[in-house]
Motif scaffolding. Sequence first.
Motif, mmCIF file in Angstrom:
data_model
loop_
_atom_site.group_PDB
_atom_site.id
_atom_site.type_symbol
_atom_site.label_atom_id
_atom_site.label_comp_id
_atom_site.label_asym_id
_atom_site.label_seq_id
_atom_site.Cartn_x
_atom_site.Cartn_y
_atom_site.Cartn_z
ATOM 1 N N SER A 1 41.523 36.051 36.242
ATOM 2 C CA SER A 1 41.874 35.741 37.631
ATOM 3 C C SER A 1 42.783 34.513 37.659
ATOM 4 C CB SER A 1 40.611 35.504 38.472
ATOM 5 O OG SER A 1 39.842 34.436 37.955
ATOM 6 N N TYR B 1 46.342 35.644 36.314
ATOM 7 C CA TYR B 1 47.135 36.453 37.230
ATOM 8 C C TYR B 1 47.221 35.844 38.637
ATOM 9 C CZ TYR B 1 46.486 39.916 33.532
ATOM 10 O OH TYR B 1 46.451 40.570 32.327
ATOM 11 N N LEU C 1 44.840 35.356 40.860
ATOM 12 C CA LEU C 1 44.040 36.100 41.831
ATOM 13 C C LEU C 1 42.666 35.463 41.979
ATOM 14 C CD1 LEU C 1 44.946 39.701 40.610
ATOM 15 C CD2 LEU C 1 45.755 38.595 42.699
ATOM 16 N N ALA D 1 43.903 42.414 43.917
ATOM 17 C CA ALA D 1 44.565 42.010 45.157
ATOM 18 C C ALA D 1 44.231 42.914 46.331
ATOM 19 C CB ALA D 1 46.081 41.973 44.944
ATOM 20 N N GLU D 2 43.441 43.993 46.104
ATOM 21 C CA GLU D 2 43.232 44.955 47.184
ATOM 22 C C GLU D 2 41.761 45.211 47.504
ATOM 23 O OE1 GLU D 2 43.631 49.153 44.913
ATOM 24 O OE2 GLU D 2 45.513 48.059 45.011
ATOM 25 N N LYS E 1 37.220 41.100 50.699
ATOM 26 C CA LYS E 1 37.022 39.672 50.441
ATOM 27 C C LYS E 1 35.704 39.191 51.046
ATOM 28 C CE LYS E 1 41.845 38.256 49.853
ATOM 29 N NZ LYS E 1 42.307 39.598 49.538
ATOM 30 N N ALA F 1 37.999 37.921 46.461
ATOM 31 C CA ALA F 1 37.943 39.381 46.414
ATOM 32 C C ALA F 1 36.755 39.803 45.552
ATOM 33 C CB ALA F 1 39.242 39.939 45.845
#
Length: 371
Positions: free
Chosen positions: A216, A219, A221, A258-259, A262, A269
């Motif tokens: 995480s 990247y 994220l 990312a999708e 949350k 996330a």
Amino acid sequence: NFLCGMTDLVKKVEQLYASGQYGMYDIVGLSERMQGIYTTIEKVSRANVPVTIIGESGTGKELVAMAIHKVSGRNEFHAVNCAALGEDLLLSELFGHKRGSFTGSHQDHEGWFAVAHNGTLFLDEILETGYRFQTSLLRVLQNGSYNRVGDTESRYTNARVIAAGSVDFGQASQEKKFNEALANRLSVILIYLPQLRERDDLDKMLLAQHFVVKYSNEYGLNVKLGPDTPEFFTLFQWPGNVRQMETLIQRVILLNGAETTKDPEDGKAILMADYFASQINRPSGLSSRAEYSQSPAHKGQSIDIQFDVAGALEQGMGLKEIARRAARGAERVALKEVLDKVHWNRTKAANVLKISYKAIIYKIQQCGLNE
């Protein structure tokens, strides 16, 4: 209570990891087995004796070798995969060669034993080496001397040798595939690394947390493990060991980080168990969970959480753990049978099994079942 217990485990792991209490020497794990390995590392690091690390592929043999090196205070660490080189090339790369000693040797070459003088030389896949190399290595371990290929002048190295293999030397020596004298010399200190499936639930979740934090951050994220992930990470058998877990988590974070939904409390996330289950044995070329679930290759497939009782007994697993894992396998079989009988009507299946609708949805995801 079951879900609360899993949530508590995730929180405990997050707290331990955040406080830095998750292992030693950059190795993750707090189990009794791992504590024994840490103790051995501390005891043998400063003694200039060969060490051999035994473990399946992906269990972290090079990481343990690096830990021994760091504690030793020696100079540089160098790693060589012996299986990747033929015997002639291995002799040249490890011991060096003299100019003109063979076709194409246009200049002198200093091998790894010269480069690693006063440092550490890690020889992975040592059992894949040939007898000529083994004889030369035995001489180095006995008195530190060696000859470059094509050279009559003896040289000296103070390189500390750490070897590694997937099995110990016993069978290979008996079958005359490995020099028995070298096997004895390399067996002064043997460190056996456990398979990931042999390690306890806390170790598995600490490793999962470690890789979630690592990737995480890499990247950019902000992700975390969902409350249902302990069941997946602790029951899956991990044939590829720690390396397989790392690769899986890296892929899930990259593709789904990312999708996902949350958490309103911290904005992170949440990676739920079905994200990881859907990526096991993923066909190449598919980039989303939805695409994967509709692919022909995935129809009728599920993660393998059936439990091998005989294997567990051989591994010395306790009755309580055997019962827990066997029960999970039986639960999956019962769930699949009921769902098939009611044509995958979740409400009817929940009534038959006497659980809530929410619970059966969770169980379907947990067991990796597909209609």
